[in-house]
Design a protein around this motif. Structure first.
Motif, PDB file in Angstrom:
ATOM      1  N   THR A  76      -2.548 110.556 -77.473  1.00 22.15           N
ATOM      2  CA  THR A  76      -2.027 111.980 -77.678  1.00 22.15           C
ATOM      3  C   THR A  76      -1.374 112.095 -79.324  1.00 22.15           C
ATOM      4  O   THR A  76      -1.744 113.033 -79.842  1.00 22.15           O
ATOM      5  CB  THR A  76      -1.165 112.214 -76.804  1.00 22.15           C
ATOM      6  OG1 THR A  76      -1.586 112.344 -75.483  1.00 22.15           O
ATOM      7  CG2 THR A  76      -0.208 113.757 -77.226  1.00 22.15           C
ATOM      8  N   GLY A  77      -0.784 111.083 -79.561  1.00 26.17           N
ATOM      9  CA  GLY A  77      -0.360 111.148 -80.903  1.00 26.17           C
ATOM     10  C   GLY A  77      -1.275 110.910 -82.131  1.00 26.17           C
ATOM     11  O   GLY A  77      -1.243 111.696 -83.007  1.00 26.17           O
ATOM     12  N   SER A  78      -2.286 110.065 -81.965  1.00 24.55           N
ATOM     13  CA  SER A  78      -3.436 109.948 -82.836  1.00 24.55           C
ATOM     14  C   SER A  78      -4.021 111.503 -82.903  1.00 24.55           C
ATOM     15  O   SER A  78      -4.368 111.990 -83.958  1.00 24.55           O
ATOM     16  CB  SER A  78      -4.300 109.141 -82.356  1.00 24.55           C
ATOM     17  OG  SER A  78      -5.520 109.055 -83.307  1.00 24.55           O
ATOM     18  N   ALA A  79      -4.401 112.015 -81.737  1.00 23.96           N
ATOM     19  CA  ALA A  79      -5.006 113.316 -81.755  1.00 23.96           C
ATOM     20  C   ALA A  79      -4.225 114.494 -82.460  1.00 23.96           C
ATOM     21  O   ALA A  79      -4.661 115.242 -83.205  1.00 23.96           O
ATOM     22  CB  ALA A  79      -5.426 113.952 -80.339  1.00 23.96           C
ATOM     23  N   SER A  85      -3.907 117.186 -89.647  1.00 22.15           N
ATOM     24  CA  SER A  85      -4.302 116.888 -91.000  1.00 22.15           C
ATOM     25  C   SER A  85      -5.428 117.968 -91.042  1.00 22.15           C
ATOM     26  O   SER A  85      -5.949 118.381 -92.400  1.00 22.15           O
ATOM     27  CB  SER A  85      -4.827 115.418 -91.291  1.00 22.15           C
ATOM     28  OG  SER A  85      -6.092 115.385 -90.304  1.00 22.15           O
ATOM     29  N   ARG A  86      -6.232 118.390 -90.230  1.00 21.95           N
ATOM     30  CA  ARG A  86      -7.273 119.513 -90.291  1.00 21.95           C
ATOM     31  C   ARG A  86      -6.683 120.637 -90.539  1.00 21.95           C
ATOM     32  O   ARG A  86      -7.107 121.496 -91.548  1.00 21.95           O
ATOM     33  CB  ARG A  86      -7.985 119.615 -88.882  1.00 21.95           C
ATOM     34  CG  ARG A  86      -8.915 118.354 -88.793  1.00 21.95           C
ATOM     35  CD  ARG A  86      -9.721 118.569 -87.524  1.00 21.95           C
ATOM     36  NE  ARG A  86     -10.450 117.404 -87.087  1.00 21.95           N
ATOM     37  CZ  ARG A  86     -10.929 117.072 -86.207  1.00 21.95           C
ATOM     38  NH1 ARG A  86     -10.765 117.871 -85.250  1.00 21.95           N
ATOM     39  NH2 ARG A  86     -11.576 115.938 -85.784  1.00 21.95           N
TER      40      ARG A  86
END
Length: 107
Positions: A76-79, A85-86
């Motif tokens: 979840t943190g990675s997503a 960033s997007r």
């Protein structure tokens, strides 16, 4: 072999990641707490709370639950970081000022 020269994989890994071993991340703490609550809930539902069998069940559920919750929280943190960033990249494209144009003076 002295302790200073002994190979320690945790220390080696910590040097590569820039983190010191022995630190607890917030996600680890949250995953452990969620696993403990899950173990207590399952123990009470199965009717083994307060027994030796219940202690064994709670241990297994806590261990497996911690790993599963930790993996889920890390994903979840990675997503969330990817989305952030997007969004930042898209916002930067829209906000870039245009080059000023010169208007020629009338003759």
């Amino acid at each position: 072999m002295s302790k200073e020269t002994q190979y320690n994989p945790e220390t080696k890994a910590a040097q590569h990641t820039g983190k010191r071993s022995g630190q607890v991340k917030a996600t680890q703490l949250l995953a452990t707490a969620l696993a403990a609550v899950t173990a207590a809930f399952l123990g009470s539902r199965l009717g083994v709370a307060g027994t030796v069998t219940g202690a064994g069940v709670a241990s297994v559920v806590s261990t497996v639950g911690t790993a599963l919750y930790q993996q889920s929280l890390d994903r979840t943190g990675s997503a969330a970081r990817k989305v952030r960033s997007r969004v930042a990249a898209a916002t930067a494209k829209r906000v870039q000022p245009e080059a000023p144009t010169e208007v020629a003076a009338p003759p």
